[in-house]
Design a protein around this motif. Sequence first.
Motif: not given
Length: 347
Positions: A248-255, A338-343
Motif C-alpha cells: 500500500g505504499l508509493p514504492g521506490a521506483e525512481a531509486e 512484500y509488506e509495509s514496515p508497519a505490517n
Amino acid sequence: MQLRQCGKSDLKLPVLGMGCWAYGGGEYWGAQQQSDVDAVVHCAVAHGCNFFDTAEAYNQGASEASLGRALKGIRREQVLIGTKISPSNTAPKKLVEHCDASLRRLQTDYIDLYMVHWPITGHSIRHFTTEQLSVPRVPDAFATLMRLQQAGKIRHLGVSNFGAAKLDEALATGAEIVINELPYSLLTRAIELEILPHCRAKGIGVLGYMSLMQGVLADIFPSLAEVPVWQRRTRHFDSRRTPECRHGLPGAEAETEAALQSVRGIAKRHSLTMPEIALKWAFAGDGVTSSLCGSRNVRELESNIKAASEPLVPGLREELNRATQPLLDTLGPSFDYYESPANDRTR
C-alpha cells in the motif's frame, strides 16, 4: 565450487545454491518442463552446486515432487536438500504429518535442512491460509522439530525470514539452528542493518535468497514497468500501479531505476554482465554462507556457475554499495519487502 560452513555447525553449503521455487510449474513462475528441471539438477550436481532449496508451499508441493523426480539416479549422499514448513503447519501433530509428506514428495528418508518458512505468528500464518487456526506455541513447534531430528528425519534445523527477536525466541527453545534464510541482493540490502550482524554474532549461517531480485537484476526487463505482475509486488514498486501489491505504499521506483542504471554501468566497465556482478556481490556478503539463484535451464545455470567461479575484484563491492545506498536508505531496515514496515512479518 567453494563450500562454506554454516556458522558454528558442521553443515557446509556451496556458495551458489539452487533455488527450486519454479520447479513443478505454477501461477507465480509459469510452466516449468520437468525435462529442464532434470537437466539443471544433474548439471548442478556435476559442478558442485549440490544444495537444493524448496518448500512445501512452493506450487502446493509440486516443487518438492519435481525435485524428487529430478534427483532419481543421483546418489543421495551427493546432494543436500533443504525444504521449509509453513508456519501454519507447525502444531506438533500437523508438523509431523507435513514433514512426512515432504519426505514422500522428495522421495527421500531424510531432509538435510528443514526450515520454518516464516515466524510462527498470527500475522505470518494468515499469509499461508484462510483457516481460523490457533497460533502454535513456539516451544512446542521446535520441540517437535528436535524430535524429528532425533528420529533421523531431519539432519539440521533452520529458520527463514526470522528477525532478531524471533530468532532469539527460537534459540531459547534449545534448538540448534544452523541457518536463517533471508532476502539479500543489491536491491534488497536491509538485512545488513540488524539481522545479518545478529546472525554472525550468534554463529548462525545466512542463506541469501532473491539474489537476482526475481529477475530484475538479470537485466531482462528494459524497464520496471515490464516486470511481470507477480514479481512486481515488493516495496520497490508503486502499489497504485500494481493492485496486487499488499504494502500500500508509493514504492521506490525512481531509486530502484537509478540503482539498476548504476549497477549496469559498473558491470559494463568491468566487462561483466549485470547478473554476474550482482551474484558476485551477493556471494561476498559478510556472514552469507550461500546465495540461492533459480535456473530455468542449463544455459542460465552455466551463467550462474561462471559468476561463482571468481570473486569480485577488490574495491568493487564498495563501489556497488555506494551505488545502491540511496535505495537502501529509502526502503529502510524492514526486510519483509512484500509488506509495509508497519505490517512486517519478520518481527
